[in-house]
Design an enzyme around this catalytic site. Structure first.
Site, mmCIF file in Angstrom:
data_model
loop_
_atom_site.group_PDB
_atom_site.id
_atom_site.type_symbol
_atom_site.label_atom_id
_atom_site.label_comp_id
_atom_site.label_asym_id
_atom_site.label_seq_id
_atom_site.Cartn_x
_atom_site.Cartn_y
_atom_site.Cartn_z
ATOM 1 N N HIS B 201 0.829 -1.215 0.000
ATOM 2 C CA HIS B 201 0.000 0.000 0.000
ATOM 3 C C HIS B 201 0.859 1.260 0.000
ATOM 4 O O HIS B 201 0.527 2.259 -0.661
ATOM 5 C CB HIS B 201 -0.905 -0.039 1.256
ATOM 6 C CG HIS B 201 -1.486 1.276 1.696
ATOM 7 N ND1 HIS B 201 -2.801 1.590 1.538
ATOM 8 C CD2 HIS B 201 -0.925 2.351 2.322
ATOM 9 C CE1 HIS B 201 -3.035 2.807 2.022
ATOM 10 N NE2 HIS B 201 -1.916 3.288 2.513
ATOM 11 N N ARG B 214 -0.840 14.205 3.960
ATOM 12 C CA ARG B 214 -1.767 13.228 4.549
ATOM 13 C C ARG B 214 -1.660 13.215 6.067
ATOM 14 O O ARG B 214 -0.628 13.543 6.631
ATOM 15 C CB ARG B 214 -1.452 11.809 4.090
ATOM 16 C CG ARG B 214 -1.010 11.743 2.688
ATOM 17 C CD ARG B 214 -0.206 10.521 2.422
ATOM 18 N NE ARG B 214 0.571 10.746 1.220
ATOM 19 C CZ ARG B 214 1.434 9.867 0.713
ATOM 20 N NH1 ARG B 214 1.625 8.703 1.328
ATOM 21 N NH2 ARG B 214 2.103 10.150 -0.369
ATOM 22 N N ASP B 223 -15.649 4.891 17.380
ATOM 23 C CA ASP B 223 -16.553 5.296 16.306
ATOM 24 C C ASP B 223 -16.843 4.064 15.450
ATOM 25 O O ASP B 223 -16.228 3.018 15.643
ATOM 26 C CB ASP B 223 -15.916 6.410 15.456
ATOM 27 C CG ASP B 223 -16.954 7.291 14.780
ATOM 28 O OD1 ASP B 223 -18.113 6.853 14.612
ATOM 29 O OD2 ASP B 223 -16.617 8.430 14.423
ATOM 30 N N THR B 262 -16.944 10.160 1.278
ATOM 31 C CA THR B 262 -15.744 10.884 0.900
ATOM 32 C C THR B 262 -16.099 12.365 0.943
ATOM 33 O O THR B 262 -17.083 12.771 0.334
ATOM 34 C CB THR B 262 -15.315 10.490 -0.532
ATOM 35 O OG1 THR B 262 -14.849 9.148 -0.516
ATOM 36 C CG2 THR B 262 -14.215 11.410 -1.063
#
Lengths: 279, 279, 279, 279, 279
Positions: B201, B214, B223, B262
């Site tokens: 990744h 990022r 959550d 998103t």
């Protein structure tokens, strides 16, 4: 994939199954007849099996902001009075979620020996100032039970581990509740298979006895979930690591629903919760 | 499909697991006790582990358009004042999504060393002019942590690659946040298996260090997601290619949720965001 | 199921992957830097790669019916004026879906070389009479690109087929837009595997070049979909047969989402759309 | 799982596929060009292929109950007049679902040779008294076609079975509509495989020709479903048994969506439906 | 996975299938033509096959709290009168769910020999004071039938077990309804396979005949579920154990939907329910 052979079933096992199930019911029925007290004692009701827990999440409507200040400010005293009036029937906790959750601003956890008593209280709350300005966003109902798997008989090592430590942190500031639904494969396993998975589940949790308090409610059939898991902690980072541990065991492969919603809030007296919402 | 043999578990491995988990918790607990500063420093809090991030997306209600112009125009100054009052407790960023997203018009990213401080700020915001005309559409909570996989010890080549380049583009105009939930198979892998997938990744992302910033937040258990990934860029086409690279590796097969929503927005000062909404 | 061997990855392929991805990004980055014109030319912006497309679907609120007739009737001219003011920044199309779709009455397709310009236009629209009486029901964002698979090099036969015919029907009355999300298996295929499936996908579409116009937008990472496919036709029955062809190929097995929502509307000038809604 | 070999495709089959698809489109295009009549004849339009069907479900808003009685009572005549005005363009049926469905109180089935004519009618309805007090809850669009599988050529026995009996019951009181979406595996089957499954599907339905009327609309690509199946009956118990038969065949394994919503209502004249809602 | 061989089907089995299905329909059609009585008898209609059951869940709107007290207090008598007026057509039960369910405050269970009679009653209710202040949150429709599997012929042991005990507890305080949808694999099984699974399902339920009452409605095709299971009990803990038993058998692997929503309420006269909501 099927656990029973169709032929076996047809050839006479039915009587046996019927007998077995009659015996099966006899045990939990006996174990679950609590003595109903005339006044609810907090420590007692929170420790006993056979107690109903009703979780109700509320969202304030926009008209709450437009209600006269006096009305909003009186809401805390009104709730305190209502809780006092029902103290022989229910134990009431209220938590603040505004700012941490999308769908609701506060939630109730109500304990009762009889579910209709909890319903009566929640119905009465709906007629208060706060209740009339709120929408119900979520309701979850469960029953407390004695341990199912990690008992002295079935898993003595872990059972003793569970009593080897207790919460030693500061008074918890945070509450988290997580509803759970398991898949059909889980419920179709033998008790030994589920025990093994629950042992794998339980082992990593022992380290968190000192900083996370937990409580479990059983909901299969009386709600669209199987369990409500309830946590209190002052150390959310430790709690987060605990939850990663629980994600990392085989039992997690049988979760159809784990959270959705996960409820994260802060712990206050009911008065403080209402005052915070009235500001 | 199950990683443990039931028999093994029953035959004495329990004690080992218990011990292992006690050790495990000891490490992150130590690593995650940040010093709480008396005043929040932007560069510092954005770089540290153990910091809470609260993302809150808001949608203006139709009544906002009908509010008196003076009230709408005063909202920017009111928010600036609120942020100033809470500057010792929270770092606040606000982004504009109106025109790019269906469900919300703007969103907050709030950093705090203690989650209840972030809750207090967001609660106070709800009492402002803008807050009273807005509905919460989404809330996501996470914690920053040190790197889990691509560390100097475990993956020295990629770790050094991560520090071989930094953002060199113009001040980013765009923000994107993407919540992620991984499947039970992911969490049940060994650390080596997950490391290998995270290396696959990470490799294609190195080329984008120069044009995409990022940041990662961990959310498991606090959550209904596992991670919040946050990006800033001035080059959305490069960003889009980065995301195709991340879709094209084995890790993506373990995403139960990747986005949904998103969030795509533009970066402005809080005042500018409110002014844009008040026009 | 995993395409990479974990051991291989660990044994030195990382450097190669890093290098490869740096090269990879170099190509599209170069190909995607369009010259930003001072005035948007319709034919040009609709043909170029590197252009942002923003689709926004709106539903009128019940209060629209109660607005004074003069206000409703003035809305068309107000929109025309707004489009004129932004003509250097965006190309605007508006379509009528009332009567054909549940969730929205009309929708915008906005093209821009810079996404923030499209956001500014859509934000300005929200302040118009029509915008203030509408709720956003859906927003989709994508970027145009050069062909990915059916290129002169990779698939010369089909590439030449694509230019062997053009739309010859009457001016299209109907518009259809279909968002698409592909599964992780799709993105994890090699380029050759995807090329083969895209060839199977493309072959049956050639016959419809004469009666269905198409356009493709790429959305991975900037929205919760991978593609927006856009069609115009005057022959919905031919279009329906085209879509059955596309359902009948292997690529369709990789659609996590295909439609949801499929948007079907009619094509008019912006003025006509607003007038139809004001009647 | 894939039906084509990638190598074969690349080695020259492309031209063949292109040719085949051009032929394919030629046939349905010809079969689907109906003569547009100057006045819609009920029996004709309900029997022809190439006709559009638009199903629109509506829910009355709470303000309907508060509208003046005269306004509510005039709504039936207003709808009758509107239907008369559009009788050259559309055939209109209205059904009553209040009391039987959660999400809607009544629904329209509109037939038209051109879809934009149906849109114009539905748009005009939205401007009537009833339309202005209603919210659209669901819209489904489809096209009628000649039989696809059980034709005289492909399945002569069942084809003749289909014409061996007709509805003999009393005038149907009940209407049921059921949208259907099939999976990618279905559309990727060969025509022979689908024919075999459709024969298994059709066989048990023949017995119900006498008490259940049916009609089929094709929606792939113009809506988020593949089919709308429409039924009328006076015998809901027979209908329920028919549906169990259809659940019990292999085709049902390819239903991604079957119902959701299943719409159950009663059949009346448009006037009667509006009067029932105005009471 | 497919039960039929395609070739067999094509080679002449069609005629047989057609014949078989004609016979099949003949039987249930005959068995399901009840005599419609002039006045509904509670004990009779609750015991007969071929009876329609309509479950309708309602949520009070916020404006109910603002209605004049006299209006709210008159609602109970108004409902009593309406039930009396329709007593020849429908049998009406009303239950209280406020405080126990999120989405609704009370629900109706209406039995009728003809479904349109139930619709007429529910439509009339919508015009009452209570009905005009309520939103429908859920509607489920089913038909009662004779036992399908555990008959004297097919499963004599369990059939006799079912009549070996009856409810002996106090008057039930609680009602639970659980809609069920089964998967295509279930409906594609042979009758023998389903019988075996239903025997496994039935065996553990016998023990609960003494403390849980049950009733079953069939919904395939007339609603988006296959069954409505309805329970009354005074012992929710026994009921919860019954439901765990039903989760633990192979049949549960074929549940696409089991609950969602599970409805839990308390049992009162219609007057009491309305009075409780009017407080």
């Amino acid at each position: 994939m099927r656990k029973i052979s169709f032929t076996d079933l047809r050839l006479g096992l039915i009587a046996t199954l019927v007998g077995a199930s009659i015996t099966m019911i006899a045990i939990p029925a006996a174990a679950q007849q609590p003595m109903e007290p005339t006044a609810i004692e907090r420590a007692k009701i929170l420790a006993e099996p056979g107690v109903f827990g009703v979780f109700t999440m509320f969202k304030l409507r926009p008209d709450w902001d437009k209600a006269p200040a006096a009305e909003r400010e009186g809401a805390a005293a009104e709730l305190t009075k209502l809780i006092e009036e029902h103290k022989n029937n229910v134990l009431v906790d209220v938590y603040l979620t505004r700012g941490l959750k999308t769908q609701y601003d506060y939630f109730f956890r109500v304990h009762a020996y009889e579910l209709d008593k909890a319903q009566t209280f929640m119905r009465a709350f709906r007629a208060t100032t706060l209740g009339r300005h709120s929408d119900v966003a979520e309701t979850q109902v469960g029953i407390t039970k004695a341990l199912n798997y990690i008992t002295k008989d079935m898993s003595p090592g872990l059972n003793s581990g569970l009593s080897s430590a207790t919460y030693t942190g500061p008074a918890p500031r945070y509450v988290v509740s997580v509803p759970i639904k398991k898949d059909a494969a889980w419920w179709n396993m033998s008790i030994d298979e589920r025990l093994a998975l629950m042992e794998e589940h339980t082992a990593p949790t022992l380290a968190y006895l000192v900083n996370v308090k937990r409580k479990l409610y059983h909901s299969t059939g009386i709600d669209d979930i199987d369990f409500i898991t309830y946590f209190e902690t002052d150390d959310l980072k430790a709690f987060q690591n605990l939850m990663i541990s629980l994600a990392s065991v085989g039992e997690n492969k049988h979760h159809v629903r784990w959270g959705d919603p996960t409820t994260l809030g802060t712990i206050h007296t009911p008065e403080k919760v209402v005052q915070a919402l009235a500001e």
